[in-house]
Motif scaffolding. Structure first.
Motif, PDB file in Angstrom:
ATOM      1  N   TYR A 120      -1.138  14.064   1.589  1.00  0.00           N
ATOM      2  CA  TYR A 120      -0.687  13.282   2.740  1.00  0.00           C
ATOM      3  C   TYR A 120       0.710  12.723   2.490  1.00  0.00           C
ATOM      4  N   ALA A 121       0.929  12.190   1.292  1.00  0.00           N
ATOM      5  CA  ALA A 121       2.229  11.588   0.977  1.00  0.00           C
ATOM      6  C   ALA A 121       3.347  12.621   1.036  1.00  0.00           C
ATOM      7  N   TYR A 122       3.078  13.812   0.532  1.00  0.00           N
ATOM      8  CA  TYR A 122       4.083  14.875   0.599  1.00  0.00           C
ATOM      9  C   TYR A 122       4.316  15.296   2.053  1.00  0.00           C
ATOM     10  N   ARG A 123       3.243  15.397   2.805  1.00  0.00           N
ATOM     11  CA  ARG A 123       3.348  15.810   4.199  1.00  0.00           C
ATOM     12  C   ARG A 123       4.202  14.826   4.993  1.00  0.00           C
ATOM     13  N   ARG A 124       4.032  13.559   4.742  1.00  0.00           N
ATOM     14  CA  ARG A 124       4.734  12.526   5.498  1.00  0.00           C
ATOM     15  C   ARG A 124       6.133  12.240   4.971  1.00  0.00           C
ATOM     16  N   GLY A 125       6.506  12.949   3.904  1.00  0.00           N
ATOM     17  CA  GLY A 125       7.848  12.760   3.363  1.00  0.00           C
ATOM     18  C   GLY A 125       8.010  11.474   2.571  1.00  0.00           C
ATOM     19  N   LEU A 126       6.885  10.897   2.111  1.00  0.00           N
ATOM     20  CA  LEU A 126       6.958   9.661   1.335  1.00  0.00           C
ATOM     21  C   LEU A 126       7.429   9.928  -0.085  1.00  0.00           C
ATOM     22  N   VAL A 127       7.256  11.170  -0.548  1.00  0.00           N
ATOM     23  CA  VAL A 127       7.781  11.620  -1.832  1.00  0.00           C
ATOM     24  C   VAL A 127       8.366  12.998  -1.627  1.00  0.00           C
ATOM     25  N   SER A 128       9.173  13.448  -2.580  1.00  0.00           N
ATOM     26  CA  SER A 128       9.778  14.769  -2.433  1.00  0.00           C
ATOM     27  C   SER A 128       9.926  15.433  -3.784  1.00  0.00           C
TER      28      SER A 128
ATOM     29  N   GLU B 111       0.830  -1.199   0.000  1.00  0.00           N
ATOM     30  CA  GLU B 111       0.000   0.000   0.000  1.00  0.00           C
ATOM     31  C   GLU B 111       0.866   1.252   0.000  1.00  0.00           C
ATOM     32  N   LEU B 112       1.978   1.219   0.707  1.00  0.00           N
ATOM     33  CA  LEU B 112       2.901   2.350   0.689  1.00  0.00           C
ATOM     34  C   LEU B 112       3.480   2.558  -0.702  1.00  0.00           C
ATOM     35  N   GLU B 113       3.793   1.445  -1.385  1.00  0.00           N
ATOM     36  CA  GLU B 113       4.284   1.552  -2.766  1.00  0.00           C
ATOM     37  C   GLU B 113       3.251   2.231  -3.648  1.00  0.00           C
ATOM     38  N   VAL B 114       2.006   1.800  -3.524  1.00  0.00           N
ATOM     39  CA  VAL B 114       0.928   2.372  -4.330  1.00  0.00           C
ATOM     40  C   VAL B 114       0.759   3.850  -4.008  1.00  0.00           C
ATOM     41  N   LEU B 115       0.816   4.204  -2.734  1.00  0.00           N
ATOM     42  CA  LEU B 115       0.660   5.597  -2.330  1.00  0.00           C
ATOM     43  C   LEU B 115       1.761   6.467  -2.918  1.00  0.00           C
ATOM     44  N   ARG B 116       2.992   5.987  -2.902  1.00  0.00           N
ATOM     45  CA  ARG B 116       4.108   6.774  -3.455  1.00  0.00           C
ATOM     46  C   ARG B 116       3.922   7.005  -4.955  1.00  0.00           C
ATOM     47  N   LEU B 117       3.505   5.970  -5.670  1.00  0.00           N
ATOM     48  CA  LEU B 117       3.297   6.116  -7.110  1.00  0.00           C
ATOM     49  C   LEU B 117       2.104   7.023  -7.404  1.00  0.00           C
ATOM     50  N   LEU B 118       1.070   6.906  -6.597  1.00  0.00           N
ATOM     51  CA  LEU B 118      -0.093   7.793  -6.743  1.00  0.00           C
ATOM     52  C   LEU B 118       0.339   9.243  -6.565  1.00  0.00           C
ATOM     53  N   ALA B 119       1.185   9.485  -5.568  1.00  0.00           N
ATOM     54  CA  ALA B 119       1.657  10.846  -5.299  1.00  0.00           C
ATOM     55  C   ALA B 119       2.569  11.372  -6.393  1.00  0.00           C
ATOM     56  N   ASP B 120       3.170  10.467  -7.154  1.00  0.00           N
ATOM     57  CA  ASP B 120       3.999  10.883  -8.287  1.00  0.00           C
ATOM     58  C   ASP B 120       3.158  11.235  -9.498  1.00  0.00           C
ATOM     59  N   GLY B 121       1.825  11.104  -9.372  1.00  0.00           N
ATOM     60  CA  GLY B 121       0.933  11.494 -10.444  1.00  0.00           C
ATOM     61  C   GLY B 121       0.534  10.375 -11.387  1.00  0.00           C
ATOM     62  N   LEU B 122       0.831   9.123 -11.038  1.00  0.00           N
ATOM     63  CA  LEU B 122       0.495   8.002 -11.909  1.00  0.00           C
ATOM     64  C   LEU B 122      -0.986   7.648 -11.793  1.00  0.00           C
ATOM     65  N   SER B 123      -1.572   7.246 -12.905  1.00  0.00           N
ATOM     66  CA  SER B 123      -2.942   6.767 -12.914  1.00  0.00           C
ATOM     67  C   SER B 123      -2.974   5.332 -12.400  1.00  0.00           C
ATOM     68  N   ASN B 124      -4.177   4.812 -12.175  1.00  0.00           N
ATOM     69  CA  ASN B 124      -4.289   3.414 -11.734  1.00  0.00           C
ATOM     70  C   ASN B 124      -3.656   2.468 -12.738  1.00  0.00           C
ATOM     71  N   GLY B 125      -3.855   2.731 -14.031  1.00  0.00           N
ATOM     72  CA  GLY B 125      -3.276   1.879 -15.060  1.00  0.00           C
ATOM     73  C   GLY B 125      -1.762   1.906 -15.049  1.00  0.00           C
ATOM     74  N   GLU B 126      -1.202   3.099 -14.849  1.00  0.00           N
ATOM     75  CA  GLU B 126       0.255   3.231 -14.812  1.00  0.00           C
ATOM     76  C   GLU B 126       0.837   2.582 -13.566  1.00  0.00           C
ATOM     77  N   ILE B 127       0.129   2.700 -12.447  1.00  0.00           N
ATOM     78  CA  ILE B 127       0.576   2.025 -11.224  1.00  0.00           C
ATOM     79  C   ILE B 127       0.536   0.514 -11.419  1.00  0.00           C
ATOM     80  N   ALA B 128      -0.531   0.044 -12.057  1.00  0.00           N
ATOM     81  CA  ALA B 128      -0.660  -1.389 -12.315  1.00  0.00           C
ATOM     82  C   ALA B 128       0.501  -1.902 -13.158  1.00  0.00           C
ATOM     83  N   ALA B 129       0.875  -1.141 -14.183  1.00  0.00           N
ATOM     84  CA  ALA B 129       1.988  -1.553 -15.035  1.00  0.00           C
ATOM     85  C   ALA B 129       3.310  -1.543 -14.274  1.00  0.00           C
ATOM     86  N   ALA B 130       3.493  -0.534 -13.432  1.00  0.00           N
ATOM     87  CA  ALA B 130       4.751  -0.412 -12.685  1.00  0.00           C
ATOM     88  C   ALA B 130       4.916  -1.528 -11.667  1.00  0.00           C
ATOM     89  N   LEU B 131       3.814  -1.967 -11.069  1.00  0.00           N
ATOM     90  CA  LEU B 131       3.882  -2.982 -10.013  1.00  0.00           C
ATOM     91  C   LEU B 131       3.455  -4.367 -10.493  1.00  0.00           C
TER      92      LEU B 131
END
Length: 217
Positions: free
Chosen positions: A209-217, A160-180
């Motif tokens: 939330y992801a930016y706030r928690r420092g999960l992405v920068s 779930e953390l992996e998905v959250l980081r990719l979501l915060a990078d601006g990836l769509s569900n399809g792009e996240i699916a391909a990446a993982l």
């Protein structure tokens, strides 16, 4: 046949408003149901015309786009309307306030037509949209003020953390699916779990939330 997306365009600059309406109205899956030049008119027209999406400027006379968004999409609104805010880089503070007001998406005014149309479709579908430029320059800058500190991220699994980081990078569900190497349906389930566990309203708040928690920068 699926009913077209009903769009209300609100911008105090006639040239911008007409340009948006022309681009949107040319799409077979969209219909411009109204145009207006200030936030008060947007609220009034939305009540009568029941648009699926309001394309909203920020700085306008009578009632600005932030207050109009709060009245249309804010917490406690009986029948919230989805709002796609358009802005420019020099309006960072305004967009931060619009995020708190309940906007579902953000685009820059100089975005190409295809990006505007994609934004409308995304917001109409119930998803949230942040232009990558806005995500990195604005949300990262103001994320610390969006939500109070949370006790921990330990409620999320490693996946779930992996998905959250990719979501915060601006990836769509399809792009996240391909990446993982997952199915889009599985990613959708992960996103739903993340929102539930962290008590977040939508993907926009998840990015913040992801930016706030420092999960992405």
């Amino acid at each position: 046949m699926t009913a077209p997306i009903r769009v209300l365009v609100c911008d105090d600059q006639a040239l911008v408003r007409t340009g948006f309406a022309t681009i949107i109205g040319a799409q077979p899956d969209m219909e411009v149901v109204g145009e207006c030049a200030d936030g008060r008119a947007a609220v009034d027209l939305a009540g009568r015309l029941q648009p699926d999406v309001v394309v909203m400027d920020v700085r306008m006379p009578v009632l600005d786009g932030i207050e109009a968004t709060r009245l249309l999409a804010g917490a406690g609104v009986p029948q919230p309307v989805k709002v796609l805010v358009v802005t420019t880089f020099n309006l960072d503070e305004y967009v931060y306030e619009a995020l708190r007001a309940g906007a579902s998406g953000f685009l820059l005014k100089d975005a190409p037509p295809a990006q505007l149309l994609h934004g409308i479709r995304t917001v109409a579908s119930g998803a949230a949209l942040l232009a990558p430029e806005v995500t990195r320059r604005l949300v990262g800058r103001y994320a610390g003020r969006i939500r109070p500190p949370q006790p921990t991220d330990s409620a999320l699994t490693p996946r779930e953390l992996e998905v959250l980081r990719l979501l915060a990078d601006g990836l769509s569900n399809g792009e996240i699916a391909a990446a993982l190497v997952l199915s889009p349906e599985t990613v959708k389930t992960y996103v739903s779990r993340i929102l539930t566990k962290l008590d977040l309203r939508d993907r926009v708040q998840a990015v913040v939330y992801a930016y706030r928690r420092g999960l992405v920068s």
